[in-house]
Design an enzyme around this catalytic site. Structure first.
Site, PDB file in Angstrom:
ATOM      1  N   ARG A   1       0.901  -1.183  -0.051  1.00  0.00           N
ATOM      2  CA  ARG A   1      -0.070  -0.028  -0.065  1.00  0.00           C
ATOM      3  C   ARG A   1       0.662   1.296   0.094  1.00  0.00           C
ATOM      4  NH1 ARG A   1      -3.294  -3.774   3.228  1.00  0.00           N
ATOM      5  NH2 ARG A   1      -5.106  -3.944   1.985  1.00  0.00           N
TER       6      ARG A   1
ATOM      7  N   LYS B   1       3.528  11.255 -11.447  1.00  0.00           N
ATOM      8  CA  LYS B   1       2.519  10.339 -12.370  1.00  0.00           C
ATOM      9  C   LYS B   1       3.617   8.904 -12.279  1.00  0.00           C
ATOM     10  CE  LYS B   1      -0.453  12.855 -15.498  1.00  0.00           C
ATOM     11  NZ  LYS B   1      -0.806  12.936 -16.840  1.00  0.00           N
TER      12      LYS B   1
ATOM     13  N   GLU C   1      10.156  17.407 -25.453  1.00  0.00           N
ATOM     14  CA  GLU C   1       9.636  17.612 -23.956  1.00  0.00           C
ATOM     15  C   GLU C   1       9.787  19.086 -23.806  1.00  0.00           C
ATOM     16  OE1 GLU C   1       7.110  16.328 -22.826  1.00  0.00           O
ATOM     17  OE2 GLU C   1       7.027  14.314 -23.169  1.00  0.00           O
TER      18      GLU C   1
ATOM     19  N   LYS D   1       6.476  22.499 -15.503  1.00  0.00           N
ATOM     20  CA  LYS D   1       5.887  21.438 -14.841  1.00  0.00           C
ATOM     21  C   LYS D   1       5.666  21.513 -13.643  1.00  0.00           C
ATOM     22  CE  LYS D   1       5.262  16.295 -15.351  1.00  0.00           C
ATOM     23  NZ  LYS D   1       5.645  15.013 -16.058  1.00  0.00           N
TER      24      LYS D   1
ATOM     25  N   GLU E   1      -4.627  16.379 -12.534  1.00  0.00           N
ATOM     26  CA  GLU E   1      -5.218  16.707 -13.856  1.00  0.00           C
ATOM     27  C   GLU E   1      -6.664  16.968 -13.948  1.00  0.00           C
ATOM     28  OE1 GLU E   1      -4.597  13.885 -17.656  1.00  0.00           O
ATOM     29  OE2 GLU E   1      -2.588  14.530 -16.987  1.00  0.00           O
TER      30      GLU E   1
ATOM     31  N   ARG F   1      -3.252  21.047 -15.550  1.00  0.00           N
ATOM     32  CA  ARG F   1      -2.305  20.071 -15.852  1.00  0.00           C
ATOM     33  C   ARG F   1      -2.526  19.153 -17.059  1.00  0.00           C
ATOM     34  NH1 ARG F   1       0.754  15.601 -11.781  1.00  0.00           N
ATOM     35  NH2 ARG F   1       2.131  14.748 -13.356  1.00  0.00           N
TER      36      ARG F   1
ATOM     37  N   ASN G   1      -0.184  17.793 -21.602  1.00  0.00           N
ATOM     38  CA  ASN G   1      -0.230  16.763 -22.690  1.00  0.00           C
ATOM     39  C   ASN G   1      -0.196  17.167 -24.181  1.00  0.00           C
ATOM     40  OD1 ASN G   1      -0.927  14.922 -20.828  1.00  0.00           O
ATOM     41  ND2 ASN G   1      -2.914  15.564 -20.464  1.00  0.00           N
TER      42      ASN G   1
ATOM     43  N   HIS H   1       0.162  15.097 -26.994  1.00  0.00           N
ATOM     44  CA  HIS H   1       0.107  13.698 -26.739  1.00  0.00           C
ATOM     45  C   HIS H   1      -0.746  12.860 -27.219  1.00  0.00           C
ATOM     46  CE1 HIS H   1       3.645  14.946 -24.418  1.00  0.00           C
ATOM     47  NE2 HIS H   1       4.087  13.983 -23.772  1.00  0.00           N
TER      48      HIS H   1
ATOM     49  N   HIS I   1       0.725   9.547 -28.479  1.00  0.00           N
ATOM     50  CA  HIS I   1       0.342   8.051 -27.763  1.00  0.00           C
ATOM     51  C   HIS I   1      -0.239   7.270 -29.157  1.00  0.00           C
ATOM     52  CE1 HIS I   1       0.164   9.754 -23.286  1.00  0.00           C
ATOM     53  NE2 HIS I   1       1.189   9.674 -24.074  1.00  0.00           N
TER      54      HIS I   1
ATOM     55  N   HIS J   1       9.167   7.890 -27.735  1.00  0.00           N
ATOM     56  CA  HIS J   1       8.258   8.777 -27.207  1.00  0.00           C
ATOM     57  C   HIS J   1       8.365  10.244 -27.461  1.00  0.00           C
ATOM     58  CE1 HIS J   1       5.044  10.373 -24.647  1.00  0.00           C
ATOM     59  NE2 HIS J   1       6.105  11.183 -24.125  1.00  0.00           N
TER      60      HIS J   1
END
Length: 349
Positions: free
Chosen positions: A106, A128, A170, A212, A222, A226, A230, A233, A237, A248
Site C-alpha cells: 500500500r 505520475k 519535451e 511542470k 489533472e 495539468r 499533454n 500527446h 500516444h 516517445h
C-alpha cells in the site's frame, strides 16, 4: 543541500551530481534500487552498496507483468514499509518503479535519479507513475509524489544522439506551453550546442522543470490545468500504439507539429507562430511525418484514456508560451486533423 524546486511540498527536485547528492538524501535508510541492465553497466559502482532489482529495457517492459516481477523480488529481499525504493534510469524505469513502490504494501517511500533528458524534464517530475496495458499508454497508474528527484546533467553524456533529441521534444513542449523566453533561447541553439554546453543544457532542464512544477503545484491530479502538459500527446500516444518506428519524444514532436496545424485551422494560433514551432522542431532534427496513415492514428485517438464520453480535452497553443485546453468531440477533432494532415506531411503552408 537545497532543492532547486519543490513540488506540492512533498517532492524535492535537485539538479546536480548524483554522487554528491545521494549520500545526504539516503542517510540512515535501507535502500533497494530498481534499474535496468544499461544503468547497471554504466554506474555499477554507484549501485554497489544496495540490493538491486533489474528490469528490462524499452517500452515493451512497461507492463503489469514487470511490476509483478518487482513485487516478487521485493518479497525475496524482505522489503517492508521502512524500505526506501530508489529508481535509477530513464522514464520507463521511473514510471514502472514508482508504480511498484506506490502500490507494494500500500505504498513505500521512493525517489528517482533520472538518467535521460526526457526523464529529467518530464517523466520523473510530477508524481505520475504507471504502466501500459495492451499497448495503451499508462492505463494503470497512480498519482504519488517521489520524495526526491535528482537530475544530473552529466549523466546525459552517455545518451545516444537519438535519445537526447527525444528529450528535447519535451523541452520544446514546455516552452510552447508556458515559457516564451525558453523557446527563444532554443531557437538560438542547436542540438550540438545543447549536447556540448552543460550550462546551456542545465538552463533548459531547469526551465522545463519549472514549467511542470508550477502547473503540478496548482493541479496535481489533472483536473484542469495539468492537462496542458499533454500538448501533442493525444496524437503522440496514438503514434506509439500504431508504430514502433518512433520513440516517445519523436512521437511528441510529430504530435506537437500536427496540433499546431490544428490550432491554426481553428483560428487559435497565428500561422507565423505555427511556423516557429515547426521550424524549431525541424532544426533540432525531428522527422515530422507521421509514420502511419493519419486515418489509422485517429482510430486510436478515441481510445485515449483522457477521452470522456467521446469528448477529448485537446491542448491548443494560442501563442508561443501560452495554450488552452478545449473540449472537443472525437469526430470534430478527427476532421480537423484530417484537414491539416497533408500540409504537415508535404511541408506545405
Amino acid at each position: 543541500m537545497k532543492p532547486a524546486f519543490q513540488v506540492r511540498r512533498q517532492s524535492e527536485v535537485y539538479i546536480g551530481a548524483a554522487t554528491d547528492l545521494l549520500p545526504g538524501l539516503l542517510a540512515e535508510k535501507r535502500v533497494v534500487v530498481v534499474t535496468d541492465a544499461t544503468i547497471d553497466r554504466l554506474y555499477h559502482r554507484m549501485l554497489a552498496p544496495y540490493d538491486v532489482v533489474l528490469i528490462g529495457t524499452g517500452e515493451s517492459c512497461k507492463t503489469l507483468q514487470t511490476v509483478e516481477t518487482i513485487y516478487r523480488r521485493f518479497i525475496e529481499l524482505g522489503v517492508n514499509r521502512k524500505t526506501f525504493v530508489l529508481a535509477i534510469g530513464g522514464g520507463i524505469v521511473t514510471d514502472v518503479a514508482g508504480y511498484a513502490a506506490s502500490t507494494y504494501m500500500r505504498g513505500l517511500d521512493f525517489g528517482f535519479v533520472s538518467t535521460t533528458l526526457l526523464g529529467q524534464v518530464d517523466a520523473s517530475v510530477g508524481g505520475k507513475n504507471g504502466v501500459n496495458v495492451d499497448g495503451y499508454k499508462n492505463m494503470a497508474g497512480t498519482f504519488t509524489q517521489p520524495r526526491f528527484v535528482v537530475c544530473d546533467p552529466s549523466m546525459l553524456a552517455t545518451l545516444p544522439v537519438r535519445e537526447f533529441r527525444a528529450g528535447l521534444a519535451e523541452v520544446v513542449k514546455a516552452a510552447v506551453i508556458a515559457d516564451a523566453d525558453l523557446f527563444g533561447r532554443l531557437e538560438k541553439s542547436t542540438l550540438e550546442m545543447l549536447r556540448s554546453d552543460v550550462d546551456l543544457l542545465s538552463d533548459a532542464i531547469s526551465a522545463s522543470i519549472r514549467v511542470k512544477a508550477d502547473i503540478v503545484e496548482r493541479d496535481e491530479r489533472e483536473a484542469d490545468e495539468r492537462r496542458k502538459l499533454n500538448l501533442g500527446h493525444t496524437l503522440a500516444h496514438a503514434i506509439e500504439k500504431c508504430s514502433s518506428r518512433m520513440n516517445h519524444g519523436e512521437a511528441v514532436a510529430v504530435g506537437t507539429a500536427m496540433i499546431a496545424e490544428v490550432a491554426v485551422k481553428t483560428g487559435t494560433l497565428r500561422s507565423a507562430e505555427r511556423d516557429r514551432i515547426v521550424g524549431l522542431l525541424r532544426k533540432l532534427g525531428f522527422d515530422l511525418v507521421p509514420p502511419v496513415e493519419v486515418k489509422r492514428l485517429l482510430k486510436e485517438v478515441g481510445k485515449d484514456k483522457k477521452s470522456e464520453d467521446g469528448i477529448l480535452r485537446i491542448v491548443l497553443p494560442v501563442g508561443i508560451g501560452d495554450c488552452e485546453v478545449r473540449p472537443m468531440p472525437v469526430g470534430e477533432f478527427a476532421a480537423l486533423v484530417l484537414a491539416t494532415a497533408e500540409p504537415v506531411k508535404e511541408g506545405k503552408r
